[in-house]
Write a protein that holds these residues in place. Structure first.
Motif, PDB file in Angstrom:
ATOM      1  N   ARG A 288     -11.633  -1.954 -45.327  1.00 49.95           N
ATOM      2  CA  ARG A 288     -10.863  -3.090 -45.850  1.00 49.95           C
ATOM      3  C   ARG A 288      -9.877  -2.642 -46.926  1.00 49.95           C
ATOM      4  O   ARG A 288      -8.801  -3.230 -47.071  1.00 49.95           O
TER       5      ARG A 288
ATOM      6  N   GLU B 248      -4.433 -17.596 -50.544  1.00 46.39           N
ATOM      7  CA  GLU B 248      -5.172 -16.889 -49.482  1.00 46.39           C
ATOM      8  C   GLU B 248      -5.277 -15.403 -49.808  1.00 46.39           C
ATOM      9  O   GLU B 248      -6.333 -14.789 -49.647  1.00 46.39           O
TER      10      GLU B 248
ATOM     11  N   ALA C  26      -7.682 -14.930 -52.644  1.00 47.21           N
ATOM     12  CA  ALA C  26      -9.068 -15.039 -52.174  1.00 47.21           C
ATOM     13  C   ALA C  26      -9.517 -13.758 -51.482  1.00 47.21           C
ATOM     14  O   ALA C  26     -10.674 -13.327 -51.612  1.00 47.21           O
ATOM     15  N   GLU C  27      -8.613 -13.149 -50.740  1.00 44.92           N
ATOM     16  CA  GLU C  27      -8.947 -11.892 -50.056  1.00 44.92           C
ATOM     17  C   GLU C  27      -9.238 -10.799 -51.072  1.00 44.92           C
ATOM     18  O   GLU C  27     -10.205 -10.036 -50.934  1.00 44.92           O
ATOM     19  N   TYR C  28      -8.399 -10.724 -52.152  1.00 44.02           N
ATOM     20  CA  TYR C  28      -8.646  -9.736 -53.206  1.00 44.02           C
ATOM     21  C   TYR C  28      -9.967 -10.019 -53.922  1.00 44.02           C
ATOM     22  O   TYR C  28     -10.715  -9.101 -54.261  1.00 44.02           O
ATOM     23  N   ARG C  29     -10.273 -11.310 -54.124  1.00 44.01           N
ATOM     24  CA  ARG C  29     -11.543 -11.682 -54.760  1.00 44.01           C
ATOM     25  C   ARG C  29     -12.727 -11.202 -53.925  1.00 44.01           C
ATOM     26  O   ARG C  29     -13.710 -10.660 -54.447  1.00 44.01           O
ATOM     27  N   ASP C  30     -12.632 -11.374 -52.604  1.00 45.09           N
ATOM     28  CA  ASP C  30     -13.711 -10.927 -51.709  1.00 45.09           C
ATOM     29  C   ASP C  30     -13.869  -9.409 -51.750  1.00 45.09           C
ATOM     30  O   ASP C  30     -14.987  -8.888 -51.653  1.00 45.09           O
ATOM     31  N   GLN C  31     -12.745  -8.698 -51.891  1.00 44.04           N
ATOM     32  CA  GLN C  31     -12.815  -7.238 -51.974  1.00 44.04           C
ATOM     33  C   GLN C  31     -13.541  -6.798 -53.243  1.00 44.04           C
ATOM     34  O   GLN C  31     -14.352  -5.863 -53.228  1.00 44.04           O
TER      35      GLN C  31
ATOM     36  N   LYS D 127     -15.807  -8.536 -54.880  1.00 43.18           N
ATOM     37  CA  LYS D 127     -17.229  -8.832 -54.696  1.00 43.18           C
ATOM     38  C   LYS D 127     -17.902  -7.779 -53.805  1.00 43.18           C
ATOM     39  O   LYS D 127     -19.044  -7.381 -54.049  1.00 43.18           O
ATOM     40  N   ALA D 128     -17.176  -7.338 -52.770  1.00 52.62           N
ATOM     41  CA  ALA D 128     -17.735  -6.322 -51.870  1.00 52.62           C
ATOM     42  C   ALA D 128     -17.967  -5.014 -52.610  1.00 52.62           C
ATOM     43  O   ALA D 128     -18.984  -4.334 -52.413  1.00 52.62           O
TER      44      ALA D 128
ATOM     45  N   THR E  21     -21.029  -5.380 -54.740  1.00 51.32           N
ATOM     46  CA  THR E  21     -22.255  -5.366 -53.928  1.00 51.32           C
ATOM     47  C   THR E  21     -22.621  -3.954 -53.496  1.00 51.32           C
ATOM     48  O   THR E  21     -23.767  -3.519 -53.623  1.00 51.32           O
TER      49      THR E  21
END
Length: 599
Positions: free
Chosen positions: A144, A216, A219-224, A226-227, A230
């Motif tokens: 990603r 959008e 949000a994609e950067y936010r998910d990155q 978080k990943a 994790t």
């Protein structure tokens, strides 16, 4: 101690070197090293030893030695000799764990892969990871973040990965090599602990996208982010730095050693290795041997640091490994070495009873069986069984047990060639002759005991071949069964007397395992042969259908039933020429018609 050994002991030098112990067949059964060859080798044949060492010494019929210039040379030579000869009494690391690595290929347009095999192919490898799930999770995150090539072979047009933003599509676009060089450097930095910097950069992009009302993308950067959090979350056990290191600790008890290795990668303890084995040398010496073997297969993937206990010779370890070797005296590193040693002590205590029971079930059972039969310990046992149904497709099978454990690579199958009809005695004579004439011709190891699944007739047939035709003196015994087809008694001696064995003893259970195994092996082979012959006979004499096409038919349709059910068109589609397909169809359906008329 025989005369040869006595004479050689008197000639041993006062120098360092390696010694190779051999059994009665000339097979190397143990390789050791010594600071002083004279003292070390003589110690095996003087004084008292524990049971396992006595067993090793009881098998020694000869030895050789190689003088070296130093103790370190002896250590390095020992590692190579063990690897070459695979002696049964040495520490043999047969690690069934294969840890996954993340690999960046050495290609014009690199790819990111998961692999369990580290090759010398100029690629970059990161790991090992504790399991393939952790490796895959990390790879998904990297896919990603970094759009490396995904396709094994470059396609002629862009694929889904390009549209997902996970590939730059070098198949279509001219991507500068510097772009990939930069991405590879960033991935290396990320996997070596540089993820906070990348996380900060993504945070900056997320804030910028939010300010521009590109929600959008934000949000994609936010998910990155978080990943990353994790995947890269630190475990409780960490180091202050991010150095890759292996930490060794060990414990000994009752002639057994347990070695624990902690794998620390990027500051995190990701996995450990536990090895428990008997040792026959000084504990520090055999621990050095363990380390040498541990890294022998993966010498190109030794970490930046190796931590060892403070009673081990650092110079010897450094001579084997091209890395930094430390014996920490204080701080976190010292705690890690002590923790590895503590875990080794606990593991040895927990597993020792199980090991003893296993030894009793195998080696102990073999020794007790030899005592009950009044023969030398039958370390190698070869057992035979015949199988046929109404004399059809007669076969025989042999299984081999070494130290009370099956050695399946030594198993053998025999098609009976000279016997017509159901004649177990003649079949046994044929197989025994074929087996042991080959043993003589090819200088293979002789068994210490031959077991025959059968009664007096089969045993006499086997003894006749060994005594009168081959001139061999090998103990032969019979395994008789009761009316429930279970192991009942062991027949042995000139008059084939019953050897008294307790029904709940380990030696009796060993005989049961051997008899069940040789019977299973023979029956399985017989069924395979009958199935093959049955299939072949139904397809015999069909014009145009030779052995190769028969084999291909069975491969395609799996059974004669499905071949018979197939149409001419289906037979033709499977690869048979149309005229041969018609011949097969007509032949099988004619057979069915004949059967119906007979019925």
């Amino acid at each position: 101690m025989n005369e040869r050994i006595k004479n050689k002991l008197a000639l041993l030098p006062d120098q360092p070197g390696c010694y190779l112990m051999k059994d009665k067949n000339g097979t190397i059964i143990y390789v050791g090293k010594a600071k002083v060859l004279k003292n070390r080798v003589r110690s095996y044949f003087t004084g008292s030893h524990d049971t396992k060492t006595e067993r090793l010494v009881s098998e020694i019929e000869d030895f050789e030695y190689i003088v070296t210039e130093s103790n370190i040379e002896a250590l390095l030579l020992e590692i190579n000799l063990i690897h070459k000869n695979n002696p049964k009494y040495n520490i043999m690391l047969k690690d069934d764990k294969s840890y996954p690595f993340i690999k960046i290929t050495n290609e014009d347009y690199p790819r990111l892969l998961i692999t369990r095999k580290v090759s010398k192919d100029k690629a970059l490898y990161f790991g090992p990871y504790p399991d393939v799930g952790a490796a895959n999770e990390t790879k998904r995150l990297l896919d990603r973040l970094f759009p490396l090539r995904k396709c094994r072979v470059l396609p002629k047009e862009v694929c889904l990965y390009y549209h997902m933003g996970q590939c730059l599509a070098p198949c279509v676009f001219d991507i500068p090599k510097s772009t990939y060089t930069k991405m590879v450097a960033e991935i290396k930095s990320f996997l070596n602990g540089g993820h906070p910097v990348i996380q900060e950069e993504i945070q900056r992009k997320m804030n910028e996208a939010a300010e521009n009302m590109e929600f959008e993308k934000a949000a994609e950067y936010r998910d990155q982010i978080k990943a990353i959090e994790t995947v890269m979350t630190r475990q409780k056990m960490t180091s202050a730095d991010l150095v890759d290191r292996d930490v060794f600790g060990y414990a000994v008890d009752k002639g057994w050693m347990c070695v624990q290795v902690f794998f620390i990668r990027q500051g995190k303890l990701i996995e450990r290795d536990v090895s428990i084995f008997p040792f026959y040398n000084e504990e520090e010496e055999d621990f050095l041997t363990f380390i040498g073997q541990f890294y022998q297969e993966n010498e190109h993937f030794i970490p930046r640091e190796v931590l060892i206990p403070d009673n081990i010779d650092v110079a010897s370890v450094e001579a084997m490994l091209s890395t930094k070797v430390l014996q920490p005296q204080r701080g976190e590193k010292k705690k890690l070495v002590k923790l590895a040693g503590k875990n080794a002590t606990v593991a040895l205590q927990e597993k020792f009873d199980l090991i003893v029971r296993k030894q009793e079930r195998t080696i102990g059972a073999v020794e007790k069986l030899g005592n009950a039969m009044n023969i030398p310990t039958p370390i190698r046992i070869e057992a035979f069984d015949n199988s046929n149904i109404m004399g059809t497709d007669p076969v025989s099978a042999m299984v081999v047990f070494i130290d009370g454990r099956p050695d399946k690579k030594e198993y053998r199958k025999y098609k009976i060639k000279t016997v017509k009809g159901p004649d177990d005695y003649a079949s046994m004579r044929e197989v025994i002759y074929r087996r042991y004439s080959r043993v003589l011709k090819e200088n293979l190891p002789f068994p210490d005991l031959i077991l025959i699944d059968g009664g007096k007739g089969q045993i006499d047939a086997a003894k006749e071949v060994l005594d009168n035709q081959l001139g061999l003196d090998i103990p032969i015994a019979g395994l008789a069964k009761n009316d429930k087809h279970k192991t009942s008694e062991l027949l042995f001696g000139p008059h084939l007397d019953v050897v008294p064995l307790e029904r709940n003893s380990q030696e009796f259970f060993l005989l049961q395992r051997i008899q069940d195994e040789v019977h299973r092996f023979a029956i399985t082979f017989h069924r395979q042969l009958r199935s093959k012959n049955s299939f072949a006979s139904r397809l015999d004499d069909i014009e145009g259908l030779g052995p190769k096409r028969k084999k291909e038919l069975l491969k395609q349709f799996k059974s004669l039933k499905y071949i018979t059910a197939a149409s001419i068109e289906e037979l033709n589609a499977s690869g048979l020429p149309k005229n041969v397909a018609k011949n097969v169809y007509d032949h099988l359906h004619q057979k069915e018609s004949d059967s119906e008329e007979t019925t």
